[in-house]
Design an enzyme around this catalytic site. Structure first.
Site, PDB file in Angstrom:
ATOM      1  N   HIS A   1       0.606  24.472 -12.628  1.00  0.00           N
ATOM      2  CA  HIS A   1      -0.426  25.428 -12.243  1.00  0.00           C
ATOM      3  C   HIS A   1      -0.075  26.093 -10.908  1.00  0.00           C
ATOM      4  O   HIS A   1       0.264  25.429  -9.932  1.00  0.00           O
ATOM      5  CB  HIS A   1      -1.793  24.749 -12.119  1.00  0.00           C
ATOM      6  CG  HIS A   1      -2.898  25.737 -11.963  1.00  0.00           C
ATOM      7  ND1 HIS A   1      -3.459  26.390 -13.030  1.00  0.00           N
ATOM      8  CD2 HIS A   1      -3.521  26.240 -10.858  1.00  0.00           C
ATOM      9  CE1 HIS A   1      -4.386  27.221 -12.610  1.00  0.00           C
ATOM     10  NE2 HIS A   1      -4.435  27.158 -11.283  1.00  0.00           N
TER      11      HIS A   1
ATOM     12  N   SER B   1      -5.370  32.021 -13.009  1.00  0.00           N
ATOM     13  CA  SER B   1      -6.287  30.931 -12.718  1.00  0.00           C
ATOM     14  C   SER B   1      -7.740  31.419 -12.776  1.00  0.00           C
ATOM     15  O   SER B   1      -8.201  31.882 -13.815  1.00  0.00           O
ATOM     16  CB  SER B   1      -5.938  30.312 -11.364  1.00  0.00           C
ATOM     17  OG  SER B   1      -6.576  29.080 -11.188  1.00  0.00           O
TER      18      SER B   1
ATOM     19  N   ASP C   1      -0.316  21.277 -16.327  1.00  0.00           N
ATOM     20  CA  ASP C   1      -1.483  22.007 -15.827  1.00  0.00           C
ATOM     21  C   ASP C   1      -2.718  21.534 -16.587  1.00  0.00           C
ATOM     22  O   ASP C   1      -2.725  21.535 -17.825  1.00  0.00           O
ATOM     23  CB  ASP C   1      -1.269  23.501 -16.038  1.00  0.00           C
ATOM     24  CG  ASP C   1      -2.397  24.383 -15.508  1.00  0.00           C
ATOM     25  OD1 ASP C   1      -3.341  23.844 -14.892  1.00  0.00           O
ATOM     26  OD2 ASP C   1      -2.333  25.608 -15.712  1.00  0.00           O
TER      27      ASP C   1
END
Length: 384
Positions: free
Chosen positions: A358, A174, A328
């Protein structure tokens, strides 16, 4: 029907509505995912409420929640864990306890897999504790990671930790994936760094700040683990607490016309495979005023948005592994970077998780987390 019964029924209906989340049929553990999504929704709503009351900044509540998930730096029978500083940046070092006659590989890490990576791969793992928003803004985070990595890549430091200078990689998930990608680009062009990275692994990375209307943003705009509104808030907070940038980013009205040439690097109509473009039509970006870019130039800085790097600067990047997830908003960031890297001649392994979302790797207890972890560490074992 009595009043109490009606109230209980109403509470039950509202509770079910709050908890219920539409989930794709392909998900392995729908009820577990629904419970996790409810927790995220609750924390987000509490953060919004606390901010509206002036109790706390939205991001501070999020950081408090994340800190509650952290594991203390305790050693065990397999791995010794210590905290120190690299160039005045706080880091955590994981060193396998078993004896090794050869120099170890090393992994410069910004994700949660440090202990498992150290033990399974017999690797020295460095996890950087970079400073966070909203107290600190870009480029502080980039500089923390880069300065600590540059310190670690010195020959005397590698010798201290028994690390093979030819077997060093970097990883992040991320926001950590953003930093890993940005730092990897910086290292290859830094003449002061003589020892280079062998691999980079980017796990559902955030890589661009220009287009908040990619197909993945449209398809997953309200998906619970990272809805568009939250991702845009995270991006804007990376640069400033001024909410006007957040609003402009949400409506794709933040990039000035003078920077329009940068859109070629994030043009999904040419960078995404056909199966990710179905049902979507590319619209020319709407330009914003120059005021925001002048005040907060970070959002058009390649150190914040690695996808904005031109091909000539991508060519020398190391062997790369990219994980993307179907559900995501950041899916297309990773896929476009795969295309850009391949076009630049970089060797890339792309692992797209069709039933992924995600943060999937972070939710231990989920079957999908262990599956992705196994694929990820297997690639590392073969290539680092």
């Amino acid at each position: 029907m009595g009043t109490k019964t009606v109230l209980l029924l109403l509470v039950g209906v509202l509770g079910a509505y709050y908890v219920y989340t539409p989930i794709p049929d392909s998900f392995e553990e729908p009820w577990r995912f629904m419970w996790m999504a409810t927790q995220i929704k609750t924390v987000t709503n509490l953060a919004v409420f606390a901010e509206q009351l002036g109790i706390s900044h939205f991001m501070d509540i999020g950081m408090l929640y994340m800190s509650s998930q952290e594991v203390p730096p305790t050693s065990d029978e397999n791995v010794t864990v210590m905290e120190t500083t690299f160039n005045n940046v706080l880091v955590r070092v994981y060193i396998p306890n078993r004896k090794s006659e050869a120099l170890r590989r090393a992994w410069f890490n910004t994700d949660i897999l440090s202990r498992r990576t150290a033990n399974r791969l017999d690797a020295v793992v460095i996890s950087t504790n970079y400073r966070l928003a909203p107290k600190y803004h870009f480029p502080i985070q980039f500089e923390d990671v880069y300065n600590s990595l540059k310190w670690f890549l010195r020959q005397d430091i590698l010798e201290k930790y028994g690390v093979d200078p030819k077997r060093i990689g970097i990883s992040g998930d991320s926001a950590g994936g953003n930093l890993a990608a940005a730092v990897s680009q910086q290292v290859i062009n830094d003449p002061d760094v003589k020892i280079k990275l062998k691999t980079q692994s980017l796990i559902y990375p955030a890589l661009q700040t220009l287009d908040m209307n990619l197909p993945s943003f449209q398809e997953n705009s309200h998906f619970p683990t990272l809805p568009k509104s939250l991702m845009v808030r995270f991006w804007s907070e990376y640069f400033t607490t001024d909410r006007t940038l957040e609003e402009a980013m949400f409506f794709n009205q933040h990039v000035p016309e003078k920077s329009s040439h940068l859109f070629q690097f994030v043009n999904w109509s040419s960078l995404l495979p056909e199966n990710f473009k179905k049902g979507h039509f590319y619209n020319s970006p709407t330009h914003g005023s120059s005021e925001l870019a002048n005040k907060y130039p970070g959002f058009i800085d390649v150190r914040a948005a690695p996808l904005l790097s031109d091909d000539s600067k991508l060519h020398g990047l190391p062997l790369t592994y990219v994980i993307t997830c179907q559900y995501d908003v950041l899916r297309d960031d990773g896929i476009m970077y795969v295309s850009r890297l391949q076009n630049a001649g970089v060797r890339v392994t792309h692992n797209h998780i069709e039933d992924g979302f995600h943060g999937a790797l972070s939710y231990y207890g989920f079957k999908i987390a262990y599956r992705i972890e196994d694929q990820y560490l297997s690639w590392l074992s073969k290539n680092l």
